[in-house]
Design an enzyme around this catalytic site. Structure first.
Site, PDB file in Angstrom:
ATOM      1  N   ASP A 179      96.869  13.391 -71.747  1.00 44.29           N
ATOM      2  CA  ASP A 179      95.977  12.757 -72.933  1.00 44.29           C
ATOM      3  C   ASP A 179      96.279  11.322 -73.139  1.00 44.29           C
ATOM      4  O   ASP A 179      95.563  10.677 -73.833  1.00 44.29           O
ATOM      5  CB  ASP A 179      95.987  13.532 -74.244  1.00 44.29           C
ATOM      6  CG  ASP A 179      97.192  14.058 -74.630  1.00 44.29           C
ATOM      7  OD1 ASP A 179      98.109  13.504 -74.226  1.00 44.29           O
ATOM      8  OD2 ASP A 179      97.049  14.768 -75.506  1.00 44.29           O
TER       9      ASP A 179
ATOM     10  N   GLU B 174      71.714  33.975 -31.159  1.00 47.52           N
ATOM     11  CA  GLU B 174      70.550  33.244 -30.102  1.00 47.52           C
ATOM     12  C   GLU B 174      71.109  32.929 -29.017  1.00 47.52           C
ATOM     13  O   GLU B 174      70.479  32.986 -27.882  1.00 47.52           O
ATOM     14  CB  GLU B 174      70.316  32.098 -31.082  1.00 47.52           C
ATOM     15  CG  GLU B 174      69.270  32.305 -32.183  1.00 47.52           C
ATOM     16  CD  GLU B 174      69.342  31.150 -33.416  1.00 47.52           C
ATOM     17  OE1 GLU B 174      69.363  29.853 -32.653  1.00 47.52           O
ATOM     18  OE2 GLU B 174      68.909  31.433 -34.414  1.00 47.52           O
TER      19      GLU B 174
ATOM     20  N   THR C 299      64.247  30.368 -41.352  1.00 51.81           N
ATOM     21  CA  THR C 299      64.538  31.640 -41.748  1.00 51.81           C
ATOM     22  C   THR C 299      65.919  31.885 -42.076  1.00 51.81           C
ATOM     23  O   THR C 299      66.472  32.709 -42.814  1.00 51.81           O
ATOM     24  CB  THR C 299      63.990  32.770 -40.296  1.00 51.81           C
ATOM     25  OG1 THR C 299      64.625  32.360 -39.370  1.00 51.81           O
ATOM     26  CG2 THR C 299      62.551  32.692 -40.426  1.00 51.81           C
TER      27      THR C 299
ATOM     28  N   ASP D 281     100.005   8.818 -69.440  1.00 51.16           N
ATOM     29  CA  ASP D 281      99.943  10.172 -68.727  1.00 51.16           C
ATOM     30  C   ASP D 281      99.279   9.839 -67.326  1.00 51.16           C
ATOM     31  O   ASP D 281      99.275  10.556 -66.303  1.00 51.16           O
ATOM     32  CB  ASP D 281      99.160  11.136 -69.261  1.00 51.16           C
ATOM     33  CG  ASP D 281     100.180  11.784 -70.421  1.00 51.16           C
ATOM     34  OD1 ASP D 281     101.209  11.913 -70.030  1.00 51.16           O
ATOM     35  OD2 ASP D 281      99.510  12.323 -71.314  1.00 51.16           O
TER      36      ASP D 281
ATOM     37  N   ASP E  48      99.929  20.403 -71.121  1.00 47.56           N
ATOM     38  CA  ASP E  48     100.522  20.077 -72.179  1.00 47.56           C
ATOM     39  C   ASP E  48     100.232  21.327 -73.276  1.00 47.56           C
ATOM     40  O   ASP E  48      99.502  22.250 -73.300  1.00 47.56           O
ATOM     41  CB  ASP E  48      99.388  19.095 -72.954  1.00 47.56           C
ATOM     42  CG  ASP E  48      99.758  17.735 -72.189  1.00 47.56           C
ATOM     43  OD1 ASP E  48     100.591  17.465 -71.414  1.00 47.56           O
ATOM     44  OD2 ASP E  48      98.823  16.798 -72.568  1.00 47.56           O
TER      45      ASP E  48
ATOM     46  N   ASN F 164      66.606  28.510 -37.233  1.00 46.99           N
ATOM     47  CA  ASN F 164      67.884  27.768 -37.601  1.00 46.99           C
ATOM     48  C   ASN F 164      67.466  27.143 -38.905  1.00 46.99           C
ATOM     49  O   ASN F 164      68.450  27.016 -40.075  1.00 46.99           O
ATOM     50  CB  ASN F 164      68.252  26.797 -36.783  1.00 46.99           C
ATOM     51  CG  ASN F 164      69.086  27.411 -35.383  1.00 46.99           C
ATOM     52  OD1 ASN F 164      68.994  28.864 -35.365  1.00 46.99           O
ATOM     53  ND2 ASN F 164      69.548  26.539 -34.401  1.00 46.99           N
TER      54      ASN F 164
HETATM   55  P1  ATP Z   1     102.406  17.832 -75.897  1.00 46.33           P
HETATM   56  O1  ATP Z   1     102.869  16.950 -74.782  1.00 46.33           O
HETATM   57  O2  ATP Z   1     102.177  19.308 -75.659  1.00 46.33           O
HETATM   58  O3  ATP Z   1     100.810  17.311 -76.210  1.00 46.33           O
HETATM   59  P2  ATP Z   1     103.413  17.044 -78.436  1.00 46.33           P
HETATM   60  O4  ATP Z   1     102.090  16.544 -78.827  1.00 46.33           O
HETATM   61  O5  ATP Z   1     104.227  17.733 -79.220  1.00 46.33           O
HETATM   62  O6  ATP Z   1     103.366  17.894 -76.876  1.00 46.33           O
HETATM   63  P3  ATP Z   1     104.275  14.369 -78.407  1.00 46.33           P
HETATM   64  O7  ATP Z   1     102.884  14.030 -79.049  1.00 46.33           O
HETATM   65  O8  ATP Z   1     104.888  13.395 -77.347  1.00 46.33           O
HETATM   66  O9  ATP Z   1     104.191  15.842 -77.709  1.00 46.33           O
HETATM   67  O10 ATP Z   1     105.400  14.495 -79.528  1.00 46.33           O
HETATM   68  C1  ATP Z   1     106.523  14.906 -79.451  1.00 46.33           C
HETATM   69  C2  ATP Z   1     107.362  14.944 -80.806  1.00 46.33           C
HETATM   70  O11 ATP Z   1     106.934  13.598 -81.565  1.00 46.33           O
HETATM   71  C3  ATP Z   1     106.799  16.095 -81.642  1.00 46.33           C
HETATM   72  O12 ATP Z   1     107.608  17.129 -81.267  1.00 46.33           O
HETATM   73  C4  ATP Z   1     106.867  15.631 -83.003  1.00 46.33           C
HETATM   74  O13 ATP Z   1     108.246  15.900 -83.549  1.00 46.33           O
HETATM   75  C5  ATP Z   1     106.831  13.977 -82.893  1.00 46.33           C
HETATM   76  N1  ATP Z   1     105.650  13.433 -83.494  1.00 46.33           N
HETATM   77  C6  ATP Z   1     104.370  13.890 -82.766  1.00 46.33           C
HETATM   78  N2  ATP Z   1     103.504  13.198 -83.343  1.00 46.33           N
HETATM   79  C7  ATP Z   1     104.002  12.253 -84.228  1.00 46.33           C
HETATM   80  C8  ATP Z   1     103.717  11.334 -84.917  1.00 46.33           C
HETATM   81  N3  ATP Z   1     102.124  11.018 -85.224  1.00 46.33           N
HETATM   82  N4  ATP Z   1     104.521  10.632 -85.596  1.00 46.33           N
HETATM   83  C9  ATP Z   1     105.687  10.827 -85.670  1.00 46.33           C
HETATM   84  N5  ATP Z   1     106.042  11.870 -84.851  1.00 46.33           N
HETATM   85  C10 ATP Z   1     105.432  12.501 -83.867  1.00 46.33           C
END
Ligand code: ATP
Length: 971
Positions: A678, A747, A776, A682, A354, A773
């Protein structure tokens, strides 16, 4: 209600019989004696913890020790030893019998203890990754370890949490939980906070309850805990579902195969020895042994030879070195949850990572606010802290509308602190925190504004939708400067409800049909769309994370809580650009991956331009690299994806389900994949990957449960460090396999050849062989198992996971060293035997102990004195192995280039082993036990000199490898 000063004796009553789902919220909290707004007091929680015990499931499903013991005793190599013990018993060889049986018993005890400790260690590691719970106590929300929860606690649950105990919902904001672990139903169940009428519902139908071990997959909720530990539904069935997972690593499995090969080898050579012995008897007859005991002698020799083939120390050394490797990884912040990961890490060819938080710091700061053509640089604002009571004035009120909207569609918590050079701290999602903090600097404090914009509904953020919407009742005026007030009035006057949305700009543009342009709502034209896209691309190109923000005035709230209707046809306000700097150590880690034959692939939900800018900055891709976006990936067949997956190193705007397809495609084309994740969604990709990697700090509990490894600092560089450790473990295992099997080969050569020469008895007894075996060889082998990474560990390709352990010159090494070892010991032994060299305490020995005279002294009355030859063979074999161990500190480099002190264990092991071995020659106790005889100093020195041959041979072999004459390629 105060925090239960009048709590009844047993606040939960008879929790097994209470049908919590039939009770109203009020009666639930009444029965639990808790105020949901305050939670329990600390004292009351402590009292209840005493009363109900920790919130833990007691493991009753552990493996039966008798079963472990049985498995130990039926191991093929142990069977060889048992056979040898039986023969010794029949022949009345008490010493051998005791020695062999002691080894069998010690091995079995060690095996059981090790298995038990490995189990404990894995449990301990797992509990380190155990989830924390957000609980309300004494009126404040804080995180505690889930085993401290008690009935009556009020906990906050959100997407990604594993539910820590059973409880009744007192509030639900679209909460959904996946309860397959209890009900088998994989579809997530929507949860409510209202009472149910039917009092005969199964677990799956109790939609106002949540259960321990299930996962929150959507929304959030507040839960009053009704049962903890073994009283939970999971606890009740825990004994049924605790299955035994033996977690053998591929290497341990392969070592099992090596064991089986060694079993057949030892039985075969024993039979061969029997045949040779019998043939000799036919030709030489009793001339050699005399009638009595002839057959016994042949049998005993066969036993010694069979025992010589068995590497008694090997299983223990493998287990110990894997366990130590796991500890080393932990010291480098990689927590292994599943033991096989320890070595698979050494074979990883692709790391899919990520972006946010792993490659970058996840320290988000708003840099730019861009409102329909006007761009405001917020960097100076965000860099300074403000004295209490002060806030900044907006340069333009448009910015203010953006910040209000961005702060309302937001779940972070802002708190004024005034300590450590900070004015505010934010908790929660860093993206949201960044926006809320920027707003706070302008006096727009989130919780104050929430009194005006009262949240009544929401569509939470998800990686699939990439946006979030909140719906509010409007209730009074926002406390703001006059100018902003006027601007806000223009927007919010005369409306009772409003929806705010923030998210990926492309998604926001899709839901907007209007634009807020300098105080006026205008129609969204293609020109506006183009302008927004250009602004977005400009910000993304600087590596900024860009979010779009929109609002929609509502005449009425959507019917049936269909909150997503509220965001349709919104008004676009503007963009915020957020900096999230790359982690400084990642650049170097990416460079290391390049030399180590590992490809780094960035998979992100972010915009392709942002993703590529950061990937370029980190050295993951060059300027012309191809980026694949989720939408295009969606259109591709698996076949097409397999074609491109080798070349694409940046995937942008992807959803979790795309990650799963990427992992599958990479695995299909033969890659060994480590994949980070995370979120809840996933989990399938983490399970599918060869190494699923979860993040400790930002990862959801669900992702951690699915992962093979948890990264404690969320840092990409840690994955690379762990893969280096994985390679080191495998290197070390190869090291001691080389070491132990070469010794056995040496051996065997000595024994088989002497068995074939009629006039000579075997130089080594079964006891001596077992000693070599196990002691040592075993002690230095353990020390070789903790050797540090070699210089070239990350300068060569990964180990192919299925390659035989004997590849890369391992078999060759065993044969060469075995030959040198055997021939040296044998040559010297035969010379001594033929020369009649006598031992230092020979009755007819006349020279001084210091004499270099090697013996060959005629005894006066024609008796043969005590010969030294077999002791010399014994000592030469063992001392040669010391040099062998030292040379093996590196598979390739000369040991003279290594710092002798970097593996102190080996130094100690060698010193101790040499001292013990010398005492087997000079201490009467050992003389009796092993049938050894004190050597003259001359004889000892000769053994010492000859013992260097193996060391020299190994160093020569390495020199030839470095010159390329001998190959050490494993692939
Ligand atoms: P990664 O997978 O590398 O963690 P990321 O965190 O950028 O990537 P996402 O969290 O899925 O991926 O976010 C994707 C998009 O959603 C971001 O580019 C942003 O524009 C939007 N985004 C992220 N967090 C929020 C949020 N809390 N509220 C609204 N939009 C969000």
């Amino acid at each position: 209600m105060a925090a239960n000063p009048t709590a009844p004796q047993n606040p939960v009553g008879n929790e097994q019989e209470t049908l919590w789902y039939t009770l109203t919220k009020d009666s639930v909290i009444d029965k639990l004696s808790v105020d949901p707004g305050q939670g329990l007091s600390n004292d009351e929680a402590a009292k209840r913890l005493q009363q109900y015990g920790p919130n833990e499931i007691i493991d009753k499903g552990a493996k039966n020790p008798l079963l472990i013991l049985w498995e130990q005793l039926t191991d093929p190599l142990v069977l060889v030893l048992l056979g040898a013990a039986l023969v010794s018993a029949v022949l009345g060889q008490v010493k051998e019998l005791i020695a062999i049986m002691s080894i069998v018993v010690i091995n079995a005890v060690l095996g059981v203890v090790q298995e038990y400790r490995a189990e404990q260690a894995m449990q301990a590691l797992k509990s380190m990754a155990a989830p924390l719970v957000r609980v309300r106590r004494n009126g404040k929300v804080r995180e505690i370890e889930s085993n401290k929860l008690v009935p009556g606690d009020i906990i906050l649950v959100e997407t990604g949490n594993v539910i820590p105990a059973d409880g009744r919902l007192v509030e639900s904001a679209n909460l959904k939980t996946q309860e397959a672990s209890l009900t088998g139903e994989s579809e997530a169940v929507e949860k409510y906070d209202t009472a149910l009428e039917d009092d005969d519902l199964g677990i799956g139908d109790r939609v106002n309850m949540v259960y321990r071990g299930t996962n929150a997959t959507y929304g959030r909720g507040t839960v009053a805990i009704t049962a903890t530990g073994m009283k939970t539904e999971l606890g009740k069935i825990a004994t049924l579902i605790q299955e035994v997972d033996s977690q053998l690593t591929p290497l341990q499995k392969r070592m099992g195969e090596v064991g089986r090969v060694m079993f057949y080898a030892s039985v075969s050579v024993a039979i061969l020895a029997l045949i040779i012995g019998s043939v000799e008897t036919l030709f030489v007859g009793d001339a050699l042994f005399g009638d009595e005991g002839l057959f016994n002698e042949i049998l005993l020799n066969a036993v010694a030879i069979a025992v010589a083939v068995v590497p008694e120390g090997l299983p223990a050394v493998v287990t110990v070195s894997l366990a130590l490797g796991t500890q080393r990884m932990l010291r480098r912040n990689a927590l292994i949850r599943k033991l096989p990961a320890t070595e698979t890490l050494g074979s990883v060819t692709v790391i899919c990572s990520d972006k946010t938080g792993t490659l970058t710091e996840n320290r988000m700061t708003v840099k730019v606010v861009d409102v329909v053509g006007e761009s405001y640089d917020l960097s100076p604002v965000m860099q300074k802290t403000l004295p209490k009571g002060q806030h900044l004035s907006l340069s333009d009120q448009l910015e203010g509308v953006m910040l209000v909207a961005g702060t309302m569609a937001n779940d972070s918590i802002v708190e004024r602190v005034d300590r450590n050079n900070q004015d505010y701290v934010v908790q929660g999602d860093p993206t949201e925190g960044a926006i809320a903090l920027a707003a706070a600097r302008y006096g727009l404090i989130k919780h104050e504004m929430e009194n005006v914009f009262v949240r009544v509904g929401e569509v939470p953020f998800s990686s699939e939708r990439k946006m979030m919407t909140t719906v509010h009742d409007i209730n009074g005026e926002i406390p703001a400067d006059d100018a902003l007030q006027r601007e806000l009035d223009r927007v919010f006057d005369n409306i009772n409800h409003v929806a705010f949305t923030k998210g990926a700009p492309d998604r926001i543009v899709e839901i907007c049909n209007r634009v807020w342009d300098h105080g006026e709502i205008k129609e969204m034209t293609p020109q506006f769309v183009e302008r927004i896209e250009n602004d977005n691309a400009k910000l993304a190109n600087e590596g900024l994370r860009v979010l779009g923000i929109a609002f929609k005035p509502l005449d009425a709230l959507p019917a049936n809580d269909e909150w997503s209707l509220a965001e349709k046809e919104s008004v676009f306000i503007g963009l915020v650009g957020i900096i999230d700097p790359p982690r400084p150590e990642v650049k170097e880690a990416v460079a290391t991956c390049k030399t180590a034959g590992i490809r780094v692939v960035m998979i992100t939900g972010d915009h392709p331009i942002t993703a590529k800018a950061i990937a370029r900055d980190l050295g993951i891709v060059g300027d012309n690299a191809k980026t694949l976006i989720g939408k295009d990936l969606q259109q591709m067949s698996d076949e097409d994806l397999r074609k491109v997956v080798k070349d694409v190193s940046v995937y942008a705007r992807v959803s979790p389900e795309h990650k799963l397809r990427i992992v599958r495609a990479l695995k299909d084309v033969g890659e060994i994949v480590a994949m980070t994740g995370d979120g809840v969604n996933d989990a399938p990709a983490l399970k599918q990957a060869d190494i699923g990697v979860a993040m400790s700090i930002t990862g959801t509990d669900v992702s951690k449960e699915a992962a093979d490894m948890v990264i404690l600092d969320d840092n990409f560089a840690t994955i690379v460090a762990a893969s280096e450790e994985g390679r080191t473990i495998y290197d070390n295992v190869r090291r001691f396999i080389k070491y132990l099997l070469a010794s056995n080969t040496g051996e065997l050569i000595v024994l088989l050849v002497t068995q074939g020469i009629p006039a000579i008895p075997l130089p080594l007894s079964t006891l001596q062989i077992l000693w070599m075996n196990l002691i040592t060889d075993g002690v230095p082998a353990l020390a070789l198992g903790v050797e540090q990474s070699e210089k070239n560990t990350m300068n060569r390709d990964p180990y192919p996971p299925n390659a035989s352990v004997f590849r890369g010159g391992l078999g060759r090494h065993i044969l060469i060293v075995g030959l040198v070892l055997g021939v040296t010991a044998l040559g010297m032994g035969l010379t001594a035997f033929n020369g009649g060299w006598q031992a230092a305490n020979s009755a007819c020995y006349t020279g001084s102990v210091w004499s270099l005279n090697l013996g060959n002294v005629d005894c006066a009355d024609g008796e043969t004195g005590v010969l030294a030859w077999n002791t010399m063979v014994f000592i030469t074999l063992t001392l040669s192995q010391m040099g062998h161990a030292y040379a093996l500190r590196s598979h390739r480099e000369s040991v003279f280039t290594l710092n002798p002190l970097t593996n102190r264990f080996l130094l100690y092991a060698l010193l101790i082993t040499v001292a013990v071995q010398i005492s087997t020659v000079y201490l009467p106790f050992f003389n009796n036990l092993f049938g050894t005889n004190p050597l003259t100093i001359g004889q000892l020195l000769l053994c010492l000199v000859l013992s260097t041959f193996v060391f020299i041979a190994v160093e020569l072999e390495k020199l030839l490898m470095r010159r390329g004459t001998l190959s050490d390629e494993i692939a």
